[in-house]
Scaffold this active site. Structure first.
Site, PDB file in Angstrom:
ATOM      1  N   GLN A 172      46.472  40.932  50.531  1.00 16.36           N
ATOM      2  CA  GLN A 172      44.912  41.597  50.296  1.00 16.36           C
ATOM      3  C   GLN A 172      44.068  40.483  50.809  1.00 16.36           C
ATOM      4  O   GLN A 172      43.993  39.347  50.286  1.00 16.36           O
ATOM      5  CB  GLN A 172      45.090  41.915  48.804  1.00 16.36           C
ATOM      6  N   GLY A 173      43.233  40.869  51.767  1.00 17.37           N
ATOM      7  CA  GLY A 173      42.250  39.836  52.175  1.00 17.37           C
ATOM      8  C   GLY A 173      40.784  40.158  51.680  1.00 17.37           C
ATOM      9  O   GLY A 173      40.200  40.655  52.567  1.00 17.37           O
ATOM     10  N   TYR A 174      40.464  39.897  50.526  1.00 17.81           N
ATOM     11  CA  TYR A 174      39.329  40.190  49.779  1.00 17.81           C
ATOM     12  C   TYR A 174      38.565  39.086  49.580  1.00 17.81           C
ATOM     13  O   TYR A 174      37.554  38.950  50.183  1.00 17.81           O
ATOM     14  CB  TYR A 174      39.366  41.068  48.632  1.00 17.81           C
ATOM     15  N   SER A 175      39.041  38.454  48.326  1.00 10.65           N
ATOM     16  CA  SER A 175      38.066  37.565  47.900  1.00 10.65           C
ATOM     17  C   SER A 175      38.033  36.383  48.860  1.00 10.65           C
ATOM     18  O   SER A 175      38.869  35.715  49.712  1.00 10.65           O
ATOM     19  CB  SER A 175      38.778  36.724  46.741  1.00 10.65           C
ATOM     20  N   SER A 235      47.798  36.556  47.598  1.00  4.28           N
ATOM     21  CA  SER A 235      48.984  36.436  47.305  1.00  4.28           C
ATOM     22  C   SER A 235      50.103  37.049  48.481  1.00  4.28           C
ATOM     23  O   SER A 235      49.611  37.838  49.037  1.00  4.28           O
ATOM     24  CB  SER A 235      49.317  37.267  45.742  1.00  4.28           C
ATOM     25  N   GLU A 288      44.258  49.256  42.257  1.00  5.80           N
ATOM     26  CA  GLU A 288      44.400  48.006  41.844  1.00  5.80           C
ATOM     27  C   GLU A 288      44.370  47.927  40.569  1.00  5.80           C
ATOM     28  O   GLU A 288      45.025  47.320  39.641  1.00  5.80           O
ATOM     29  CB  GLU A 288      43.744  46.670  42.570  1.00  5.80           C
ATOM     30  N   SER A 328      36.838  40.386  37.570  1.00  5.26           N
ATOM     31  CA  SER A 328      37.231  39.820  36.202  1.00  5.26           C
ATOM     32  C   SER A 328      36.677  40.847  35.428  1.00  5.26           C
ATOM     33  O   SER A 328      36.062  41.761  35.566  1.00  5.26           O
ATOM     34  CB  SER A 328      36.063  38.663  36.294  1.00  5.26           C
TER      35      SER A 328
END
Lengths: 364, 406, 364, 406
Positions: free
Chosen positions: D127-130, D162, D245, D377
């Site tokens: 996953q390429g988000y943050s 990850s 998610e 979060s």
């Protein structure tokens, strides 16, 4: 397959909520609470008319023959409106006791009267369900003597069903010789706290139970599920009101629900509260359909709703600021109903301890 | 850390013990503050003031005992009084909040006029802060006063004025300078409750008792010198009072006393034959709270010590209310729990409440929620702690000013 | 009268913090943690030079003759910097045991060596302090055998002081025949977890104690106070870092500390944390000066700091967002120190149970 | 409530039992997702797909079993697999998050191309988000892509990817429309990890293991049709993925499984000779959490049932992550506690972790905090619940858009 309520159950809830909205304004509630008997004759008639009073009674005895899940649906609505109605004992526990431990003749005699609303039975345990307070009764032939505290739904009861320490159940006419009832002002003015003093009162023993202790536990568990459902409704009502208030009330030039302090608390509360509904539903369902999980679920539902209910009752009261603390909004009726339910038929700590015993985690 | 009793302290201890022995029988019941002190309470208060066991550090010219602050002395006096079960004197908003406010920012004349009668219990005060539309947002007060021939003419409505139905005076926050904006337009006035135009109506709370009032003010006249500091300083003065209110509401002595009551209760109550103090699930909760109470108690001593040395307490002082009110609530919740179903009978209106354990604890439990809300709700406390105590930035659009730093 | 630290104590803290800031950069910490022995020779020399190692040792034996409160002040600073130093056992518990249970000759022999840093004594309990893990030792004359787990400060210890189940204390040279130590990687890389296997090892019994059990409890309690102080320091450090981060980190165009979600959490944490300092101080003071309150306070300080420490460790980690979860900031060293302290010498539940017993609320 | 097993369900139960009996020995160890599936896992996955015990409701043309959703069937399969201790199949971000996203908003071609290989475990996604500067504020992503001769040319840096070190593909949120503002300027691209210009660096976490990565992208070229929906729709697509998610991270099946592990542990561990499950202070905590797990479990069934009937779940779905991750954390905290000092030895880098109870639980406990933080979060979750679920107004100056309503 479906995990959820059936259309019939939603309809039952709908029509009951209609009745409650119509009959139970805050003013009306205040009046009934003033008396404190936990009984509103007009409302009771409405419940009789809707067939709710005979909910669990088999059809052949004039009832609707529904399941405990239906009773839980009803209890949630009653809790939502803090309805002053003798439901947990008179509509759920007593008929269940008769159906489980009464002979055919006893059932034929009493269940139709329960279903018609003519007979309202209070229930009291003489020990064994984790309830504080004094209780000591002796049975001598068909005569019963002793003191019973914490009787449920005794406000306008015609009879009291006494569970003896050995699990046997004895039905006593509240108006007989030798029966004295003391009603005391209750924290929850929609539910009385009553004691019975019995002096050689005539008792009818329900004598068809194979294992009286099992029946007593079953009846207590059904009461626990219904109290949990009632708390669910009361807590949901408090939550709904706090949410609505947070969208209206302005402080510091902002609607308070836009502050994270309020918003996050409401998020935490709904996160606590919403899963409780599924727990209560399944716990009720399990009493009829999943015997091997029934005990744990009744005890855990009672304990969990006791804890969640307290948090929600306090925090929604706080969210209303000073107004929440006054009598003006009447919020406290809900607060006290939650507190009452928490303490009856075993407080959370006791219920968890009993759930531990059921799972073999408690060596005695 | 120097907590050893030197000879001076041992002497004081002996002295107090002697006093309690010889005069203790004159003490009124402890507690109260919700009624006007009766004769017995006034006489006891007089005795305490004479001996310096009350208002020990208030200057003599204002009716106090005039000694410099010594925390150890206060601790000894409090200990001896509480272990003998005699009253430590009158507690009310005038004594705990107005008196320190006047001593901090009032004029000499005001101190001379009000401090003495207030600490003697002769003059009872109520607090005129909150309004129906401004509970948390105190500075949004709408009650206003215009000036006319040497008087303020006050109009408006206050809420949560506890003791208003028997108070002699009110300290009142109101708007006097209409052109000066939200915070700058406020003043802090001292208003006699006997003034024409004041109407006090009882406000019933969730406990079922009328512990508070709404107070309506219609053209109430107050001489222009009945103001603390100057016109427009009201927000500053109000915050001084709020500082003392926070300390009052989180008072660790009350926690210690209440913990002792819960322990007593748990020895008496039992569940299926076992004393609840022996039931591990309840006992562990008791012990957790005991840890919190101990921490609060010593924290309170530390604050007193810092005050005596003139040190800044900063955030340590700001946390007292948030901390104390939640612990008090947890204690009364535990008490309610161990009472179980036997805790449900409830008769809040009778007189002989002291012996009705169930009702007393239920009232305490609900009143504790009132205290969490009152004097600035917990979220307001968290803002104060975060912004004034920890230096965190304010909400971008909130236009509240939080008053002077402590 | 004064409730607070003396000028001398503030100075002690100041000079120690200076030393720690100088000697213990994050890189240095990482290197020492890599080894995992909980010992940094350079830092130890610094502690010896500052007289901290002989803190409790009476002046006539070459120490500073200070009190447990001073030790708590030191422990807080060590925790603040997660200093890898054998302090709780080697500098506090072992000398205290010698002073309480050692004969004059034993004291004269060992205390000067402790004060000089030449001897470092690990401490292990064979039961009785609420510590999980195996322990079984037998004493046969002056020979000791058995297994000890959870020894404190064993990383670079020259000796181990064993508390037997009856409370007697036996000093064993770690390099003697019959002593095998197994160091295992510890969660807290600044504190090792070690086991000793003893096979007929020579033991010196401390034999001047009137009541060995009392001494053992006293030593355990002193250890508890010091671990509580260490947790206080570590938690304070995590709090300070989260506070600083919340003033710097920008999300949604705002410094995150301006959001009530973050601000209120920080307010809650400081409200929890700050009173702990007074509790730890008084608990330490009570060990020397208020015997009737000493036990309760040591147990409650340990339990309370265990709970508060865990909450602060988690929430401050969360406040750093993903970065808090990485190794990059090194925050986890503090997190793990708090976790380690919580579990050693009795976890909170055990300490509270023992505090209940001390107050007579536990019938055995 | 209709949970009774009709004949159809009893038949399925029999069938699954038969399968487990005859093929169970072929199952790989349960758990995983932190490694590329090995041969054994791939073969097992193939078997499950063949029998419809995995991807049961995914259309046949995309490699699934093509049956309509029936919650009871899924519950029966899950129950039989877990009580037999055999693996229910591969769990990874591609399967749990990307596949449902493509099925919901992807094109037919994309579904045909990616769903099959992904559910077979052949294609692994990350996953390429943050990004370092936008953890909570995902829409502030700075990684950008310009278009050049039929390709996106991507530059930027992603964090928390990850599985990036063994993944084949990344689903990537990046800025493509510079003129369209914060949320409108984003696109959702499918990027092969083998493309030149991708540099994956391991990121060690607090557990001491490298469970995540930083991924640097330098002039990475991707054909222009490797986009889900259209340019500027990236925020919408990303939120679809985030919805899945949240459900993955709060999975109640994981809670049930973990509760069972804690119960086992508490029967085994003892403190001064008493099994910790018999120590009331620990046991009461266990029972409290059991109540929460039961509520979560039935809540999960209710959600599935609503999904099957096409009903709106609204706030009920939004709470799953906040609820589940905190319960998981409380469970692992209890496990760590009952291990006591014996839970402190820690060897996170070895291979034989399964037998090292202390290390496993400590890792779980820390990883749980990672899960509370990851995928939004807890404070972000509370905003989503409050704003999207409860209809509360946003912060006045926050300019985040929270994406489509669910």
């Amino acid at each position: 397959m479906e995990f959820g309520l059936s259309n019939e159950q939603w309809m039952l809830e709908n029509s009951l909520r209609g009745l409650l909205e119509e009959k139970l304004s805050l003013e009306r509630l205040r009046k009934v609470a003033e008396i404190g008997s936990g009984f509103d004759a007009t409302l009771w008639e409405g419940l009789v008319a809707q067939g709710i009073v005979g909910l669990l009674v088999p059809e052949r005895f004039g009832g609707s023959g529904l399941a405990l899940l239906d009773a839980a649906v009803v209890a949630e609505s009653l809790g939502y409106h803090v309805a002053p109605a003798p439901f947990p004992a008179s509509v759920v526990m007593a008929p269940l006791a008769l159906m489980s431990a009464g002979s055919e003749a006893q059932q034929a005699k009493w269940l139709p009267k329960i279903a018609s609303g003519e007979v309202r039975i209070s229930v009291a345990f003489a020990g064994g369900v984790g309830q504080t307070g004094e209780a000591s009764v002796q049975l001598d032939g068909d005569q019963i003597s002793g003191l019973l505290t914490g009787a449920l739904d005794a406000g306008a009861a015609s009879h009291v069903l006494v569970f003896l320490p050995d699990g046997r159940a004895a039905l006593v006419d509240a108006h007989e010789m030798g029966v004295a009832i003391e009603m005391r002002g209750s924290l929850d003015r929609t539910r009385p706290v009553s004691s019975y003093e019995l002096n050689d009162a005539r008792a009818i023993i329900l004598d068809a139970a194979n294992d009286a202790r099992v029946v007593a536990a079953r009846v207590a568990d059904a009461g626990r599920v219904v109290l949990a459902a009632d708390t669910l409704g009361a807590a949901q009502s408090m939550f709904d009101r706090a949410l609505a208030y947070s969208k209206e009330r302005v402080q510091f030039n902002r609607v308070i629900g836009s502050f994270q302090g309020v918003k996050h608390t409401l998020a935490d509360l709904v996160t606590m509260l919403e899963p409780c509904r599924a727990l209560v539903w399944y716990a009720a369902h399990a009493q009829d359909a999943v015997p091997e999980e029934a005990r744990i679920l009744a005890l855990q539902a009672k304990a969990h709703l006791g804890e969640v209910g307290r948090e929600i009752a306090r925090l929604t009261t706080e969210m209303h600021g000073g107004m929440g603390f006054t009598d003006l909004l009447g919020l406290h009726y809900w607060f006290k109903r939650v507190a009452f339910n928490r303490q009856m038929l075993g407080a959370p700590e006791h219920c968890r301890q009993e759930a531990a015993a059921v799972q073999g985690w408690l060596t005695v | 850390m120097d907590l050893a009793y030197g000879p001076k302290y041992r002497a004081l201890q002996e002295e107090v013990r002697g006093f309690v022995r010889s005069h203790g029988h004159l003490s009124p019941r402890t507690g109260g503050g919700r009624k006007r002190p009766d004769k017995r309470a006034l006489a006891w208060q007089h005795l305490l003031l004479q001996h310096g066991y009350f208002a020990r550090n208030i200057p003599k010219e204002y009716g106090g005992f005039g000694l410099p602050l010594d925390v150890m002395e206060l601790a000894i006096i409090a200990d001896e009084f509480s272990s003998a079960g005699v009253s430590p004197g009158i507690m009310n908003q005038g004594i705990s909040m107005l008196v320190p406010t006047l001593l901090e920012v009032g004029s000499k004349e005001q101190c001379a006029k009000w401090v003495g009668p207030t600490i003697r219990g002769e003059v009872i005060w109520c607090q005129g802060y909150s309004e129906p539309g401004s509970g948390s947002d105190l500075a949004a007060a709408k009650t206003h006063a215009r000036v006319e021939d040497g008087h303020f003419i006050i109009n408006g409505q206050k809420i949560w004025t506890s003791s208003a139905h028997f108070a002699d005076m009110m300290f009142l926050l109101c708007r006097t300078e209409t052109e000066k904006g939200k915070h700058g337009g406020l003043s802090y006035l001292l208003v006699p409750m006997s003034a024409p135009g004041i109407d006090v109506r009882p406000l019933v709370t969730m406990t079922g008792r009328a512990e508070f009032n709404e107070t309506f003010l219609t053209d109430v006249r107050v001489p222009i010198d009945q103001i603390v500091m100057r016109r427009g300083d009201g927000w500053h003065v109000a915050n001084v009072t709020l500082k003392y209110e926070r300390l009052l509401l989180g008072d660790p002595n009350k926690l210690t006393y209440r913990l002792a009551r819960v322990i007593e209760l748990m020895k008496k109550t039992s569940l299926e034959g076992v004393p609840t103090i022996q039931i591990p699930e309840y006992r562990d909760r008791l012990l957790r709270i005991q840890g919190e109470v101990l921490a609060s108690k010593f924290h309170g001593l530390r604050l007193l010590s810092e005050q005596a040395k003139g040190e800044e307490s900063g955030v340590r002082r700001l946390i007292v209310k948030l901390n104390g009110t939640m612990i008090a609530y947890r204690l009364s919740s535990l008490a309610v729990d161990v009472l179980g179903a036997a805790g449900l009978p409830y008769e809040p209106k009778g007189e002989a409440l002291e012996d009705d354990e169930a009702t007393t604890w239920q009232i305490d439990n609900m009143y504790d929620i009132g205290l969490i809300i009152g004097g600035g709700s917990s979220n307001i406390q968290r803002n104060i702690i975060g912004e004034r105590g920890l230096g965190l930035p304010r909400e971008p659009t909130a236009d509240i000013k939080l008053g002077p730093k402590e």
